[in-house]
Design a protein around this motif. Structure first.
Motif, PDB file in Angstrom:
ATOM      1  N   ARG A  15       2.568  -3.614   7.389  1.00  0.00           N
ATOM      2  CA  ARG A  15       3.368  -4.381   6.444  1.00  0.00           C
ATOM      3  C   ARG A  15       2.980  -4.093   4.998  1.00  0.00           C
ATOM      4  NH1 ARG A  15       2.363 -10.283   8.739  1.00  0.00           N
ATOM      5  NH2 ARG A  15       0.283  -9.359   8.847  1.00  0.00           N
ATOM      6  N   GLU A  16       1.838  -3.490   4.785  1.00  0.00           N
ATOM      7  CA  GLU A  16       1.359  -3.213   3.431  1.00  0.00           C
ATOM      8  C   GLU A  16       0.383  -2.051   3.470  1.00  0.00           C
ATOM      9  OE1 GLU A  16      -1.497  -6.142   1.928  1.00  0.00           O
ATOM     10  OE2 GLU A  16      -1.311  -7.168   3.866  1.00  0.00           O
ATOM     11  N   PRO A  17       0.146  -1.423   2.335  1.00  0.00           N
ATOM     12  CA  PRO A  17      -0.830  -0.320   2.290  1.00  0.00           C
ATOM     13  C   PRO A  17      -2.234  -0.802   2.658  1.00  0.00           C
ATOM     14  CG  PRO A  17       0.560  -0.326   0.331  1.00  0.00           C
ATOM     15  CD  PRO A  17       0.824  -1.613   1.045  1.00  0.00           C
ATOM     16  N   ARG A  18      -3.068   0.120   3.055  1.00  0.00           N
ATOM     17  CA  ARG A  18      -4.451  -0.199   3.418  1.00  0.00           C
ATOM     18  C   ARG A  18      -5.414   0.758   2.727  1.00  0.00           C
ATOM     19  NH1 ARG A  18      -4.821  -2.533   9.523  1.00  0.00           N
ATOM     20  NH2 ARG A  18      -2.738  -3.444   9.650  1.00  0.00           N
ATOM     21  N   ILE A  29      -6.093  -8.307   1.271  1.00  0.00           N
ATOM     22  CA  ILE A  29      -7.454  -8.821   1.459  1.00  0.00           C
ATOM     23  C   ILE A  29      -8.331  -8.452   0.263  1.00  0.00           C
ATOM     24  CG2 ILE A  29      -9.516  -8.666   2.916  1.00  0.00           C
ATOM     25  CD1 ILE A  29      -7.759  -8.302   5.295  1.00  0.00           C
ATOM     26  N   LEU A  30      -7.969  -7.355  -0.403  1.00  0.00           N
ATOM     27  CA  LEU A  30      -8.716  -6.905  -1.579  1.00  0.00           C
ATOM     28  C   LEU A  30      -8.131  -7.469  -2.868  1.00  0.00           C
ATOM     29  CD1 LEU A  30      -9.067  -3.123  -0.601  1.00  0.00           C
ATOM     30  CD2 LEU A  30     -10.585  -5.026  -0.015  1.00  0.00           C
ATOM     31  N   GLY A  31      -7.338  -8.531  -2.753  1.00  0.00           N
ATOM     32  CA  GLY A  31      -6.722  -9.115  -3.941  1.00  0.00           C
ATOM     33  C   GLY A  31      -5.648  -8.229  -4.526  1.00  0.00           C
ATOM     34  N   ASN A  32      -4.993  -7.418  -3.655  1.00  0.00           N
ATOM     35  CA  ASN A  32      -3.962  -6.475  -4.076  1.00  0.00           C
ATOM     36  C   ASN A  32      -4.467  -5.499  -5.137  1.00  0.00           C
ATOM     37  OD1 ASN A  32      -1.718  -7.369  -2.430  1.00  0.00           O
ATOM     38  ND2 ASN A  32      -1.707  -9.214  -3.707  1.00  0.00           N
ATOM     39  N   GLN A  33      -5.751  -5.199  -5.065  1.00  0.00           N
ATOM     40  CA  GLN A  33      -6.352  -4.252  -5.995  1.00  0.00           C
ATOM     41  C   GLN A  33      -6.445  -2.883  -5.328  1.00  0.00           C
ATOM     42  OE1 GLN A  33     -10.118  -6.096  -6.771  1.00  0.00           O
ATOM     43  NE2 GLN A  33      -9.291  -7.554  -8.246  1.00  0.00           N
ATOM     44  N   ASN A  34      -5.778  -1.911  -5.913  1.00  0.00           N
ATOM     45  CA  ASN A  34      -5.862  -0.561  -5.348  1.00  0.00           C
ATOM     46  C   ASN A  34      -6.186   0.488  -6.400  1.00  0.00           C
ATOM     47  OD1 ASN A  34      -3.474  -0.500  -6.729  1.00  0.00           O
ATOM     48  ND2 ASN A  34      -2.195   0.078  -4.992  1.00  0.00           N
ATOM     49  N   ASP A  35      -6.651   0.028  -7.575  1.00  0.00           N
ATOM     50  CA  ASP A  35      -7.119   0.957  -8.590  1.00  0.00           C
ATOM     51  C   ASP A  35      -8.408   1.623  -8.090  1.00  0.00           C
ATOM     52  OD1 ASP A  35      -7.082   1.787 -11.620  1.00  0.00           O
ATOM     53  OD2 ASP A  35      -9.137   1.152 -11.205  1.00  0.00           O
ATOM     54  N   PRO A  36      -8.593   2.911  -8.350  1.00  0.00           N
ATOM     55  CA  PRO A  36      -9.791   3.593  -7.851  1.00  0.00           C
ATOM     56  C   PRO A  36     -11.104   2.905  -8.215  1.00  0.00           C
ATOM     57  CG  PRO A  36      -8.225   5.211  -8.646  1.00  0.00           C
ATOM     58  CD  PRO A  36      -7.665   3.865  -8.980  1.00  0.00           C
ATOM     59  N   LEU A  66     -14.936   3.504  10.753  1.00  0.00           N
ATOM     60  CA  LEU A  66     -13.785   3.505   9.846  1.00  0.00           C
ATOM     61  C   LEU A  66     -13.221   2.099   9.715  1.00  0.00           C
ATOM     62  CD1 LEU A  66     -12.288   5.873   8.362  1.00  0.00           C
ATOM     63  CD2 LEU A  66     -10.527   5.646  10.124  1.00  0.00           C
ATOM     64  N   LEU A  67     -12.974   1.672   8.487  1.00  0.00           N
ATOM     65  CA  LEU A  67     -12.385   0.367   8.216  1.00  0.00           C
ATOM     66  C   LEU A  67     -11.041   0.549   7.527  1.00  0.00           C
ATOM     67  CD1 LEU A  67     -15.290  -1.889   6.862  1.00  0.00           C
ATOM     68  CD2 LEU A  67     -13.898  -2.312   8.876  1.00  0.00           C
ATOM     69  N   LEU A  68     -10.013  -0.107   8.049  1.00  0.00           N
ATOM     70  CA  LEU A  68      -8.678  -0.056   7.463  1.00  0.00           C
ATOM     71  C   LEU A  68      -8.340  -1.451   6.942  1.00  0.00           C
ATOM     72  CD1 LEU A  68      -7.035   1.896  10.426  1.00  0.00           C
ATOM     73  CD2 LEU A  68      -8.250   2.819   8.448  1.00  0.00           C
ATOM     74  N   VAL A  69      -8.399  -1.624   5.641  1.00  0.00           N
ATOM     75  CA  VAL A  69      -8.313  -2.962   5.051  1.00  0.00           C
ATOM     76  C   VAL A  69      -7.030  -3.104   4.240  1.00  0.00           C
ATOM     77  CG1 VAL A  69      -9.495  -4.683   3.650  1.00  0.00           C
ATOM     78  CG2 VAL A  69     -10.833  -2.962   4.896  1.00  0.00           C
ATOM     79  N   PRO A  70      -6.120  -4.031   4.623  1.00  0.00           N
ATOM     80  CA  PRO A  70      -4.910  -4.272   3.822  1.00  0.00           C
ATOM     81  C   PRO A  70      -5.275  -4.675   2.399  1.00  0.00           C
ATOM     82  CG  PRO A  70      -4.746  -5.332   5.969  1.00  0.00           C
ATOM     83  CD  PRO A  70      -6.157  -4.871   5.834  1.00  0.00           C
TER      84      PRO A  70
END
Length: 339
Positions: free
Chosen positions: A117-120, A172-179, A165-169
């Motif tokens: 449902r969302e990127p991981r 869960i990371l506060g919608n943070q996907n900046d490197p 390996l961990l696949l985390v939506p």
């Protein structure tokens, strides 16, 4: 998966080609692979059944023609099933095969069977000590707490003794996907495992991916980074797949090519043995992207002290690390000689 045993035996009897199928557990996969590879066998297919047993198909490398190898995919491809657990087992087998350098095709209709449902974000943990007896399963309570108790929104996949390996939506990371934010999460998880479990692990993270089909590429990038860090920066315990491109390039070169590159460096730089202080100064300068003020702060020295060190290095070698072409030569020296 018992049918694999029958297929392997039937092919061996009909063709005379050396082929075997072996059943084992997740814990024993790495050792079994090593034993067979030492005897000249290669992994041709791998799968995991619903009970957690791992099935490995080996062929003797020198005896199999390319066309004969292609035939194996007709018999030894894990079948897609409807249950989520079975799909995860197939994904685990697929990723196992990538870890061991004999990649198989991803499960059929993977996106339909396992829709996201969302990127991981993809995190890869690896043991830093072969003698460790630490088991990945003991991490589960720690992970649940670290990721705010989300017990079903993320997935951990053990990949033998070496990797987890961990696949985390990203929710869960506060919608943070900046490197940089992903690196902060990786650093936090690394510190938690190190302090709570007293275990030395390396924590690597890739950019977020939007579909499970991209898992193979993400894992390959993380394994490439792991190999580069092991070879050239063994003390680096947290990193992102987009980092250390020079080290990753160097790690992919054949040993003879590395030696030729070292020989091609100017005699003035190869004849001079860098001190520990000079190595630290150069590496910090490169990490700070040649910013003198930031480098001085990182080294806890005065700006003038740093400039003196760099001038002294230029005097000794004839190369100025503040100039990009010369900096590349210094980086090659650090990679191929100092390491």
């Amino acid at each position: 998966m018992e049918q694999w045993m029958n297929y392997a035996e039937q092919i061996r009897q009909e063709t005379g080609l050396p082929i075997i199928c072996v059943q084992t557990s997740r814990v024993s996969v790495d050792q079994l692979l090593l034993e067979h590879q030492e005897r000249g066998w290669e992994l041709s297919a791998i799968a995991e059944d619903d009970s957690g047993a791992v099935w490995l198909l080996f062929i003797e490398s020198l005896s199999w023609h390319v066309s004969a190898r292609a035939m194996l995919r007709l018999f030894f491809t894990p079948q897609a099933t409807r249950t989520g657990g079975s799909v995860i087992n197939q994904v685990s087998a697929w990723l196992h095969s990538i870890c061991h350098g004999s990649p198989i095709s991803p499960p059929a209709r993977l996106e339909q069977l396992w829709s996201w449902r969302e990127p991981r974000a993809v995190f890869l943990m690896e043991h830093s000590r072969w003698e460790s007896v630490f088991e990945w399963q003991t991490l589960q309570p720690l992970l649940q707490d670290f990721f705010k108790g989300e017990d079903s929104s993320f997935l951990g996949i053990p990949l033998g003794r070496s990797y987890y390996l961990l696949l985390v939506p990203i929710s869960i990371l506060g919608n943070q996907n900046d490197p940089e934010e992903l690196l902060e999460w990786a650093s936090g998880l690394h510190d938690l495992v190190s302090t709570e479990q007293m275990e030395h692990v390396r924590l690597l993270v890739s950019r977020t991916i939007s579909t499970p089909v991209l898992l193979g590429k993400a894992l390959q990038e993380l394994l490439s980074l792991s190999h580069a860090l092991t070879a050239f920066r063994p003390r680096t315990m947290v990193a992102g797949s987009w980092q250390y491109p020079l080290e990753q390039w160097a790690a992919a070169l054949p040993p003879e090519t590395r030696l030729e590159l070292l020989r091609s460096l100017p005699p003035s730089i190869t004849a001079h043995t860098l001190s520990a202080e000079q190595i630290e100064t150069l590496e910090t300068l490169f990490q700070c992207q040649w910013n003198i003020s930031d480098t001085a702060r990182q080294l806890y020295v005065h700006r003038n002290t740093l400039l003196y060190r760099l001038d002294k290095l230029t005097e000794q070698t004839g190369l100025d690390p503040r100039q990009f072409p010369h900096a590349i030569l210094f980086q090659l020296l650090l990679l191929f000689r100092q390491n």
